[in-house]
Write an enzyme that holds these catalytic residues in place. Sequence first.
Site, mmCIF file in Angstrom:
data_model
loop_
_atom_site.group_PDB
_atom_site.id
_atom_site.type_symbol
_atom_site.label_atom_id
_atom_site.label_comp_id
_atom_site.label_asym_id
_atom_site.label_seq_id
_atom_site.Cartn_x
_atom_site.Cartn_y
_atom_site.Cartn_z
ATOM 1 C CG ASN A 1 -9.430 13.026 -11.166
ATOM 2 O OD1 ASN A 1 -9.332 14.397 -10.927
ATOM 3 N ND2 ASN A 1 -9.945 12.516 -10.362
ATOM 4 C CG ASP B 1 -1.740 1.123 1.301
ATOM 5 O OD1 ASP B 1 -1.491 2.148 0.705
ATOM 6 O OD2 ASP B 1 -2.568 1.084 2.293
ATOM 7 C CB ILE B 2 1.609 3.670 -2.777
ATOM 8 C CG1 ILE B 2 2.834 4.544 -2.839
ATOM 9 C CG2 ILE B 2 0.519 4.534 -2.899
ATOM 10 C CD1 ILE B 2 2.836 4.993 -4.410
ATOM 11 C CE1 TYR C 1 -9.015 8.144 -15.162
ATOM 12 C CE2 TYR C 1 -6.816 9.069 -15.555
ATOM 13 C CZ TYR C 1 -8.087 9.061 -14.793
ATOM 14 O OH TYR C 1 -8.674 10.313 -14.671
ATOM 15 C CB SER D 1 -2.873 5.086 -16.831
ATOM 16 O OG SER D 1 -2.809 6.726 -16.924
ATOM 17 N N GLY E 1 -9.779 4.298 -6.464
ATOM 18 C CA GLY E 1 -8.440 3.770 -6.455
ATOM 19 C C GLY E 1 -7.245 4.476 -5.514
ATOM 20 C CB VAL E 2 -3.676 4.723 -5.952
ATOM 21 C CG1 VAL E 2 -3.322 5.605 -7.180
ATOM 22 C CG2 VAL E 2 -2.317 4.694 -5.098
ATOM 23 C CG ASP E 3 -6.767 10.728 -6.552
ATOM 24 O OD1 ASP E 3 -6.138 11.456 -5.614
ATOM 25 O OD2 ASP E 3 -7.493 11.247 -7.481
HETATM 26 P P1 ADP Z 1 -5.821 5.225 -12.603
HETATM 27 O O1 ADP Z 1 -7.036 6.104 -12.766
HETATM 28 O O2 ADP Z 1 -4.460 6.222 -13.101
HETATM 29 O O3 ADP Z 1 -5.900 4.103 -13.384
HETATM 30 P P2 ADP Z 1 -6.236 3.696 -10.250
HETATM 31 O O4 ADP Z 1 -5.880 4.183 -8.697
HETATM 32 O O5 ADP Z 1 -7.347 3.388 -10.649
HETATM 33 O O6 ADP Z 1 -5.462 5.077 -11.113
HETATM 34 O O7 ADP Z 1 -5.025 2.673 -10.374
HETATM 35 C C1 ADP Z 1 -3.645 2.554 -10.525
HETATM 36 C C2 ADP Z 1 -2.928 1.751 -10.121
HETATM 37 O O8 ADP Z 1 -2.750 1.827 -8.596
HETATM 38 C C3 ADP Z 1 -3.541 0.286 -10.227
HETATM 39 O O9 ADP Z 1 -2.506 -0.945 -10.674
HETATM 40 C C4 ADP Z 1 -4.015 -0.131 -8.825
HETATM 41 O O10 ADP Z 1 -4.225 -1.626 -8.522
HETATM 42 C C5 ADP Z 1 -3.074 0.471 -7.936
HETATM 43 N N1 ADP Z 1 -3.488 0.871 -6.449
HETATM 44 C C6 ADP Z 1 -4.995 1.137 -5.974
HETATM 45 N N2 ADP Z 1 -4.567 1.418 -4.748
HETATM 46 C C7 ADP Z 1 -3.201 1.437 -4.280
HETATM 47 C C8 ADP Z 1 -2.628 1.494 -3.208
HETATM 48 N N3 ADP Z 1 -3.209 1.968 -1.829
HETATM 49 N N4 ADP Z 1 -0.994 1.329 -3.299
HETATM 50 C C9 ADP Z 1 -0.844 1.042 -4.158
HETATM 51 N N5 ADP Z 1 -1.190 1.060 -5.502
HETATM 52 C C10 ADP Z 1 -2.768 1.121 -5.412
#
Ligand code: ADP
Length: 171
Positions: free
Chosen positions: A22, A8-9, A119, A115, A30-32
Amino acid sequence: MVEIIKGDITKLEVDAIVNAANCTLLGGGGVDGAIHRAAGPRLQAACAMLGGCVTGSAKLTQGYDLPAHYVIHAVGPVWSGGGKHEDELLASCYRSAMQLTEEHRINTIAFPCISTGIYRFPFERACGIALSEIFRALDEGSRVKQVYCVCFSDEDLEVYQKVLATFGQPT
Ligand code: ADP
């Protein structure tokens, strides 16, 4: 040194984590969403002052309640078949983020797979673009000492490590 890790980043103690943001920079899924939840409301307030960000570019804020000192908000392209400059826009995200490390004395940085979630950018292709740009910046004398490419699943980790092996990183 470039390392592919699973995790988890939002938990990483690095100088900067990169957000797959975005264009509005006002948060999303997602990660955002995870980064905004972990950083607390001051992150949203700081992002609201930035006036958005164009696709392929990046902007920096503090990390607030995160262990990371900074968040670099990079806006990746939505995949729509490959004919809309998606490769170049994704490369540009990584270049913009690496450029910000020079301006803000960042030595350690962690990237999510920009992405490749909502995305829908093809995962393996995205890994190749990410590593090309990261290695290019390091070769050009970037101040960054440590780059983590963070995967969220075992499957992604395996693919990313396979792509890294094709780059023949010196050990
Ligand atoms: P995008 O809209 O750019 O595609 P996402 O957040 O949907 O962004 O996904 C980008 C990547 O981040 C995906 O590979 C997803 O599995 C990953 N991801 C989601 N949550 C986390 C997290 N907490 N830590 C690391 N990676 C994550």
